[in-house]
Design an enzyme around this catalytic site. Structure first.
Site, short mmCIF file in Angstrom:
data_model
loop_
_atom_site.label_atom_id
_atom_site.label_comp_id
_atom_site.label_asym_id
_atom_site.label_seq_id
_atom_site.Cartn_x
_atom_site.Cartn_y
_atom_site.Cartn_z
N SER A 112 0.85 -1.19 0.00
CA SER A 112 0.00 0.00 0.00
C SER A 112 0.89 1.25 0.00
CB SER A 112 -0.97 -0.04 1.19
OG SER A 112 -2.04 0.84 0.99
N ASP A 154 -8.45 -5.40 -4.60
CA ASP A 154 -7.83 -4.38 -3.75
C ASP A 154 -8.77 -3.22 -3.46
OD1 ASP A 154 -5.28 -4.38 -2.53
OD2 ASP A 154 -4.27 -4.47 -4.47
N HIS A 183 -7.88 -5.57 -0.09
CA HIS A 183 -6.67 -4.80 0.21
C HIS A 183 -6.06 -5.30 1.52
CE1 HIS A 183 -3.96 -1.52 -0.32
NE2 HIS A 183 -4.24 -0.97 0.85
#
Length: 558
Positions: free
Chosen positions: A211, A336, A455
């Site tokens: 991320s 995600d 995610h």
């Protein structure tokens, strides 16, 4: 039976006694002693917690070298996180004195030497996060122990400043920003200078992150300041090209923070900001508000890196020549966007509520605001092209999540992979898509049964949690975790995820501008796990078709 138990105990204790340990290690700041953890017959890991890699940083200043210490530093406690806002945004916690790192060194019968080194950069939207990640019953998400032991590599996790203290910028030299990126750079440089004393090879360092940590890895490989400090890099679900990775209007945010803390917004602003208490500055961060289809929450991430003419000398897309010698592995999770999109359109995640097509259109329109109605028509036609005349709810909801995944993560990551391959000289490029279904998906669970990898779902597998807490997972998850640790550590060792100490289930072909190969990673892998041209028509939509349309006089401040 009793005799067998005694024999086993003796064997284990012998193994623990025989497993090597570093003892006291000399670093540039002084001597450190960690903890040795026996892992079985002739295996152990030395853990060093909370080694300072820089001094306590001044407010809005680059990190400076640590002055060092006398005697032996007991490196047995994790340092506090960098000062940050709480998840509820009602308070702050952490410390200004937070530039510390943690090291895991695996050993067999003998003390290790010349091991590959992997440096972890955590995510958290550049707003929150810590080098150890979430902690449940002393089981830290980012414990490097499983990767170190299974992959026979040294793992390092580092702290860096976040939020206002890490990324506030006036967009000019008065308050250039990117302090968190400088912290990461200082940690990488410290590892390069000191890791040989811990049994690591300073000429074989891989940086990896997820991320905002994946985007940080991307900024580090694109910056000219890291020449020669590391050889390889892994970006999981984040690159410098993501729409949330850069603040294009930093002055606006700086003015807002100044007003909140009672500082003027003229020439006196920077001096005034530097005099404000760090906790007050931290709390003055722009609020992350609940998103909506018309104003997605991802647009709220306003404290992020900037083009500063120094660490990031130009737009990231123009800096890929700096990564020409770096081996690069990058990818995304197939859903995600789920975590974000289902907050912008709450009905998406609700099994009993329908999602109107209009909400999907509104979300898409918000992402491509500057392209106006013409852009929306082109993009929506592409995303609904396989709907037929009466799309069901599953189709509508999945399309919304695909749109979020493509815009926030997949297309920017694919673009970075294309740019890396196009600019590479000796550096190799590898692309992946993780598609393991979410553990929260299915009957009696909160997610729809069709939800794939959300995610951050990759983190538990990369860090070996199915081995650490076996009861929480099935055999399939242990297989997947084993595969990811094998690919990641082989890559760190050789620059090729297929070659190294660990066997892999499928040979992963390198990505080239012509072949565009990628690996589909999940718990049941075989030859069909290799794909080509990941979501190519949607990558083209976002990178070629939409940019070619005229903007409609609408400018987005962020």
């Amino acid at each position: 039976m009793v005799k067998l138990k005694i024999l086993l105990a003796v064997i284990l204790s012998l193994g623990a006694a025989s497993a090597a340990s570093l003892g006291v290690v000399q670093t540039e700041g002084g001597s450190v002693r960690g903890q040795n953890i026996p892992l079985g017959l002739f295996r152990s890991v030395d853990v060093f917690k909370g080694i300072p890699f820089a001094a306590k940083p001044g407010t809005f200043e680059k990190p400076k070298p640590h002055p060092g210490w006398d005697g032996i530093l007991k490196a047995t406690k994790f340092a506090k996180r960098c000062l940050q806002i709480s998840l509820l945004q009602t308070s702050s916690f952490g410390s200004e004195d937070c530039l510390y790192l943690n090291i895991w060194v695996p050993h067999g019968r003998n003390v290790s030497s010349d091991l590959p080194v992997m440096i972890w950069l955590y995510g958290g939207g550049f707003m929150v996060g810590g080098s150890m990640g979430p902690n449940f019953l002393n089981n830290y998400l980012y414990s490097g122990q499983e990767i170190a032991d299974k992959g026979n590599v040294i793992v390092v996790s580092v702290g860096y400043r976040v939020g206002v203290l890490g990324f506030l910028s006036t967009g000019d030299s008065r308050l250039p920003g990117n302090y968190g990126l400088w912290d990461q750079h200082a940690a990488i440089a410290w590892v390069h200078r000191n890791i040989r004393s811990f049994g690591g090879d300073p000429n074989n360092i891989t940086i990896f992150g997820e991320s905002a940590g994946g985007a940080s890895v991307s900024f580090q490989i694109l910056s000219p300041h890291n020449k020669g400090l590391f050889k390889r890099a892994i970006s999981q679900s984040g690159v410098a090209l993501c729409p949330w990775s850069m603040n294009r209007n930093p002055r606006k945010v700086a003015d807002e923070v100044a007003v909140k803390v009672g500082c003027p917004t003229d020439d006196r602003m920077v001096a005034c900001l530097k005099s404000v208490d760090a906790g007050t500055l931290t709390m003055a961060a722009p609020r992350i508000t609940q998103g909506s289809p018309d104003y997605p929450a991802v647009k709220n991430l306003l404290l992020s890196p900037v083009v500063d003419g120094d660490f990031v000398p130009d737009q990231p897309s123009n800096l890929f020549h700096n990564a020409a010698e770096i081996d690069y592995l990058a990818g995304v999770n197939d859903m995600d966007g789920h975590l974000f999109t289902s907050k912008d359109i709450p009905s998406l995640g609700n099994k009993n509520e329908e999602t109107p097509v209009e909400d999907v259109k509104r979300l898409l329109a918000a992402y491509i605001k500057e392209k106006g109605q013409a852009g929306l028509e082109v993009a929506f036609a592409e995303y609904s092209s396989n709907w037929g005349s009466a799309p069901n709810q599953k189709t509508i909801k999945r399309t919304a999540i695909d749109i979020g995944t493509d815009y926030i993560f997949l297309v920017p990551v694919q673009t970075a992979i294309y740019l890396h391959a196009a600019n590479a000289r000796s550096g190799r490029t590898y692309s992946y898509l993780m598609s393991e279904p979410s553990l929260f998906a299915g009957p009696g669970k909160p997610y729809h049964d069709w939800v794939g990898a959300d995610h951050a779902d990759d983190l538990q597998y990369v860090f070996g949690k199915p081995f650490t807490t076996p009861k929480a997972y099935g055999d399939r998850h242990r297989d997947l975790s084993g595969y990811m640790i094998a690919y990641w550590t082989n890559f760190a060792r050789t620059g090729d995820p297929n070659k190294g100490d660990l066997k892999v289930p499928v040979t992963w072909p390198a990505f080239t501008s012509t072949g565009q190969w990628f690996l589909d990673i999940n718990g049941k892998m075989n030859e069909s796990s290799i794909g080509q041209g990941m979501r190519l028509r949607y990558v083209r939509l976002w990178t070629t078709i939409l940019p070619s349309l005229q903007s409609h006089g609408v400018t987005d401040a962020q």
